[in-house]
Design a protein around this motif. Sequence first.
Motif, PDB file in Angstrom:
ATOM      1  N   ASP A 231       0.667  -1.302  -0.173  1.00  0.00           N
ATOM      2  CA  ASP A 231       0.115  -0.457  -0.185  1.00  0.00           C
ATOM      3  C   ASP A 231       1.238   1.246   0.374  1.00  0.00           C
ATOM      4  O   ASP A 231       1.236   1.254   0.862  1.00  0.00           O
ATOM      5  CB  ASP A 231      -0.930   0.107   1.025  1.00  0.00           C
ATOM      6  CG  ASP A 231      -2.345   0.970   0.873  1.00  0.00           C
ATOM      7  OD1 ASP A 231      -1.621   1.634   0.438  1.00  0.00           O
ATOM      8  OD2 ASP A 231      -3.113   0.205   1.594  1.00  0.00           O
ATOM      9  N   LYS A 232       0.506   2.339  -1.169  1.00  0.00           N
ATOM     10  CA  LYS A 232       1.267   2.787  -1.341  1.00  0.00           C
ATOM     11  C   LYS A 232       1.145   4.147   0.108  1.00  0.00           C
ATOM     12  O   LYS A 232       2.026   5.288   0.541  1.00  0.00           O
ATOM     13  CB  LYS A 232       1.173   3.882  -2.323  1.00  0.00           C
ATOM     14  CG  LYS A 232      -0.253   4.222  -2.296  1.00  0.00           C
ATOM     15  CD  LYS A 232      -0.458   5.143  -3.873  1.00  0.00           C
ATOM     16  CE  LYS A 232      -2.344   6.285  -3.815  1.00  0.00           C
ATOM     17  NZ  LYS A 232      -2.247   6.583  -5.013  1.00  0.00           N
ATOM     18  N   ILE A 233      -0.303   4.049   0.823  1.00  0.00           N
ATOM     19  CA  ILE A 233       0.299   5.042   2.174  1.00  0.00           C
ATOM     20  C   ILE A 233       0.791   4.775   3.349  1.00  0.00           C
ATOM     21  O   ILE A 233       1.190   5.511   3.541  1.00  0.00           O
ATOM     22  CB  ILE A 233      -1.406   4.568   2.191  1.00  0.00           C
ATOM     23  CG1 ILE A 233      -1.407   5.677   3.440  1.00  0.00           C
ATOM     24  CG2 ILE A 233      -1.333   3.321   3.024  1.00  0.00           C
ATOM     25  CD1 ILE A 233      -2.639   6.178   4.376  1.00  0.00           C
ATOM     26  N   CYS A 234       1.935   4.251   2.857  1.00  0.00           N
ATOM     27  CA  CYS A 234       2.859   3.602   3.952  1.00  0.00           C
ATOM     28  C   CYS A 234       4.152   4.591   3.709  1.00  0.00           C
ATOM     29  O   CYS A 234       4.638   4.868   4.611  1.00  0.00           O
ATOM     30  CB  CYS A 234       3.635   1.598   4.151  1.00  0.00           C
ATOM     31  SG  CYS A 234       2.183   1.111   4.479  1.00  0.00           S
ATOM     32  N   GLN A 235       4.482   4.792   2.397  1.00  0.00           N
ATOM     33  CA  GLN A 235       5.175   5.763   2.083  1.00  0.00           C
ATOM     34  C   GLN A 235       5.094   7.059   2.335  1.00  0.00           C
ATOM     35  O   GLN A 235       6.027   7.753   2.807  1.00  0.00           O
ATOM     36  CB  GLN A 235       5.778   5.773   0.720  1.00  0.00           C
ATOM     37  CG  GLN A 235       6.470   4.204   0.467  1.00  0.00           C
ATOM     38  CD  GLN A 235       7.256   3.561  -1.089  1.00  0.00           C
ATOM     39  OE1 GLN A 235       6.071   5.282  -2.121  1.00  0.00           O
ATOM     40  NE2 GLN A 235       7.758   2.912  -1.731  1.00  0.00           N
ATOM     41  N   THR A 236       3.122   7.597   2.253  1.00  0.00           N
ATOM     42  CA  THR A 236       3.155   8.318   2.507  1.00  0.00           C
ATOM     43  C   THR A 236       3.326   8.683   4.268  1.00  0.00           C
ATOM     44  O   THR A 236       3.798  10.114   4.207  1.00  0.00           O
ATOM     45  CB  THR A 236       1.477   8.912   2.102  1.00  0.00           C
ATOM     46  OG1 THR A 236       1.750   8.642   1.339  1.00  0.00           O
ATOM     47  CG2 THR A 236       1.110   9.809   2.714  1.00  0.00           C
ATOM     48  N   VAL A 237       3.313   8.249   4.477  1.00  0.00           N
ATOM     49  CA  VAL A 237       3.089   8.284   6.009  1.00  0.00           C
ATOM     50  C   VAL A 237       4.233   7.837   6.650  1.00  0.00           C
ATOM     51  O   VAL A 237       4.228   7.566   8.322  1.00  0.00           O
ATOM     52  CB  VAL A 237       1.389   7.449   7.197  1.00  0.00           C
ATOM     53  CG1 VAL A 237       0.333   8.519   6.375  1.00  0.00           C
ATOM     54  CG2 VAL A 237       1.673   5.914   6.814  1.00  0.00           C
ATOM     55  N   ALA A 238       5.196   7.591   6.536  1.00  0.00           N
ATOM     56  CA  ALA A 238       6.279   6.529   7.238  1.00  0.00           C
ATOM     57  C   ALA A 238       7.330   7.767   8.176  1.00  0.00           C
ATOM     58  O   ALA A 238       7.388   8.393   8.305  1.00  0.00           O
ATOM     59  CB  ALA A 238       7.663   6.072   5.765  1.00  0.00           C
ATOM     60  N   GLY A 239       7.836   6.758   9.548  1.00  0.00           N
ATOM     61  CA  GLY A 239       7.689   7.589  10.514  1.00  0.00           C
ATOM     62  C   GLY A 239       7.128   8.480  11.521  1.00  0.00           C
ATOM     63  O   GLY A 239       7.018   8.367  12.129  1.00  0.00           O
ATOM     64  N   VAL A 240       5.504   7.603  11.030  1.00  0.00           N
ATOM     65  CA  VAL A 240       4.589   7.946  12.442  1.00  0.00           C
ATOM     66  C   VAL A 240       3.963   6.971  13.144  1.00  0.00           C
ATOM     67  O   VAL A 240       4.430   5.670  13.030  1.00  0.00           O
ATOM     68  CB  VAL A 240       3.150   8.610  11.071  1.00  0.00           C
ATOM     69  CG1 VAL A 240       1.962   8.467  12.300  1.00  0.00           C
ATOM     70  CG2 VAL A 240       3.296   9.448  10.346  1.00  0.00           C
ATOM     71  N   ARG A 241       4.774   7.273  14.060  1.00  0.00           N
ATOM     72  CA  ARG A 241       4.200   6.492  14.851  1.00  0.00           C
ATOM     73  C   ARG A 241       2.456   6.702  15.921  1.00  0.00           C
ATOM     74  O   ARG A 241       2.351   8.239  16.146  1.00  0.00           O
ATOM     75  CB  ARG A 241       5.379   6.203  16.531  1.00  0.00           C
ATOM     76  CG  ARG A 241       5.921   5.671  16.215  1.00  0.00           C
ATOM     77  CD  ARG A 241       7.510   6.074  17.359  1.00  0.00           C
ATOM     78  NE  ARG A 241       9.178   5.826  17.109  1.00  0.00           N
ATOM     79  CZ  ARG A 241       9.273   5.215  16.925  1.00  0.00           C
ATOM     80  NH1 ARG A 241       8.585   3.077  17.351  1.00  0.00           N
ATOM     81  NH2 ARG A 241      10.697   3.992  16.272  1.00  0.00           N
ATOM     82  N   CYS A 242       1.861   5.753  16.350  1.00  0.00           N
ATOM     83  CA  CYS A 242       0.527   5.986  17.401  1.00  0.00           C
ATOM     84  C   CYS A 242       0.141   5.217  17.525  1.00  0.00           C
ATOM     85  O   CYS A 242       0.173   3.804  17.190  1.00  0.00           O
ATOM     86  CB  CYS A 242      -0.486   6.388  15.743  1.00  0.00           C
ATOM     87  SG  CYS A 242      -1.167   5.488  14.948  1.00  0.00           S
ATOM     88  N   LYS A 243      -0.790   4.436  18.535  1.00  0.00           N
ATOM     89  CA  LYS A 243      -1.406   3.586  19.453  1.00  0.00           C
ATOM     90  C   LYS A 243      -2.658   3.430  18.085  1.00  0.00           C
ATOM     91  O   LYS A 243      -3.058   4.169  17.980  1.00  0.00           O
ATOM     92  CB  LYS A 243      -1.662   4.303  20.591  1.00  0.00           C
ATOM     93  CG  LYS A 243      -0.747   4.765  21.886  1.00  0.00           C
ATOM     94  CD  LYS A 243      -1.748   5.006  23.371  1.00  0.00           C
ATOM     95  CE  LYS A 243      -0.793   5.746  24.274  1.00  0.00           C
ATOM     96  NZ  LYS A 243      -1.378   6.327  25.317  1.00  0.00           N
ATOM     97  N   ALA A 244      -2.773   2.081  18.481  1.00  0.00           N
ATOM     98  CA  ALA A 244      -3.880   1.295  17.173  1.00  0.00           C
ATOM     99  C   ALA A 244      -3.467  -0.105  18.021  1.00  0.00           C
ATOM    100  O   ALA A 244      -3.028  -0.138  18.526  1.00  0.00           O
ATOM    101  CB  ALA A 244      -3.222   1.085  15.897  1.00  0.00           C
ATOM    102  N   ARG A 245      -5.374  -0.378  17.653  1.00  0.00           N
ATOM    103  CA  ARG A 245      -5.495  -2.211  18.112  1.00  0.00           C
ATOM    104  C   ARG A 245      -5.184  -2.523  16.710  1.00  0.00           C
ATOM    105  O   ARG A 245      -6.075  -1.763  16.006  1.00  0.00           O
ATOM    106  CB  ARG A 245      -6.776  -1.648  18.783  1.00  0.00           C
ATOM    107  CG  ARG A 245      -7.049  -3.370  18.994  1.00  0.00           C
ATOM    108  CD  ARG A 245      -8.503  -3.790  19.127  1.00  0.00           C
ATOM    109  NE  ARG A 245      -9.685  -4.934  19.718  1.00  0.00           N
ATOM    110  CZ  ARG A 245      -9.504  -5.525  19.902  1.00  0.00           C
ATOM    111  NH1 ARG A 245      -8.673  -5.821  21.246  1.00  0.00           N
ATOM    112  NH2 ARG A 245      -9.766  -6.786  19.894  1.00  0.00           N
ATOM    113  N   VAL A 246      -4.299  -3.310  16.698  1.00  0.00           N
ATOM    114  CA  VAL A 246      -4.577  -4.125  14.990  1.00  0.00           C
ATOM    115  C   VAL A 246      -5.123  -5.564  15.329  1.00  0.00           C
ATOM    116  O   VAL A 246      -4.902  -6.426  16.066  1.00  0.00           O
ATOM    117  CB  VAL A 246      -3.262  -4.630  15.749  1.00  0.00           C
ATOM    118  CG1 VAL A 246      -2.200  -5.008  14.163  1.00  0.00           C
ATOM    119  CG2 VAL A 246      -2.180  -2.837  15.590  1.00  0.00           C
TER     120      VAL A 246
END
Length: 439
Positions: A231-246
Amino acid sequence: MLKYDLIIVGAGASGLVAAIAGARNKQKVLVIEKNLQAGKKILATGNGRCNYTNLYQEAECYRSDDSAFVRKVLSHFDVQKTISFFKELGVYPYDINGYIYPNSEQASSLVDLLMIECKRLKVDFRFQEKVIEVQEPYFTVKSQYTPISEKKLQRHLRKKGNFISYDLYKDYYLEERQEFNSYHGKKLILSTGGCAQPKLGSDGSGYTIAKSLGHSLNQPLPALVQLKSPDKICQTVAGVRCKARVEVICEKDIIAYEEGEINFTDYGISGIPIMQISRFVSIALAEKKDVELNMDLLPELSYELLRDEIRKRISHNGHKNIQQILIGLLNDKLSYGLAERIGINLNLPSREINHKELGRLIDEIKEFKLIINGTKSFDRAQVTTGGIPTKEITPENMESKIVKNLFLVGELLDVDGTCGGYNLQWAWSSGYLAGSNCI
């Protein structure tokens, strides 16, 4: 040909503890290790601090083809016995919310003290020797020796200012050795590790030895490892950290879930929750199944609360675009990526966004889907999932059910723990149990 009561292949966590347990039972012990020194993976644990066990011990902390097998092994040498064992050697425990570290916060403390105890017990070591063949009965172990100069050995063992290591190891290199060597042992412990982090010595060679002696193998796969996504969004948001339920979705079923801080990367996604679920992803992908992650990027807010919060912000500040509306809720780069992904025009004031687009945005935040098409390799994995099936091992003493007087321990078996000292606890428990029963 040198003869021993017990030969151990691999001087990692399980092998060193097995050597001590065997030698304390008056056994003549030899440890064969292909690296220059013992415990290389221990030294790398916890960025050199070494979280060597954990006070929280529940079934979900260990993954295996047979959870009952793991519980039986751990019951013989549990976390309290582990702490006492190392405290006796000199490792004072430092407790951080149940995560146990040496008070020195040096992984080298554990390895040095294990080696000092081995030396006291007169355990023999053969470093720089790779086992190339094992024959039975009365095990004949053949190995190949790679010579090393005194200068190179000294430089290697004293790097980073660790002067203790050189004094511990130098004596093991003094005697003459042939290129090819043979040893006889009444009992044999394989403690070679799995495939994870081959640069530290775990290259899967132990599986080859075990298979040559009649054992089967569950496919080894990377675990505690980062995941890859196209997914190309990974390159767009690379470096972002956030809390999440996975959640891991495999052919419409949830097969695993975790919650915590995730980290987007240019290749996919990382973070402790991702590492924890990665073994399930590895197995599903190996079975050629479709895998995706479903993530709640704001798990502390329900769908309704998030919807009301965004609507309130728009009603008060409708002149702001949607990325500006989300300031303080989400990372700026992430809100931009989400808006771009669903096609919201960031040039429009948020009051001009229709209910359908707003609903899609909230859905994207609460159910962010990411296709997973692979994991990082064994080079990046902390541990291996898969290995020798536990059904082929006796949990009371770690002896093979296929070959008498053969014992298999540690990561070589199909057992892997979660993050937090559990893989080392498994190594200590299985290694000590095997060494104690090699009499």
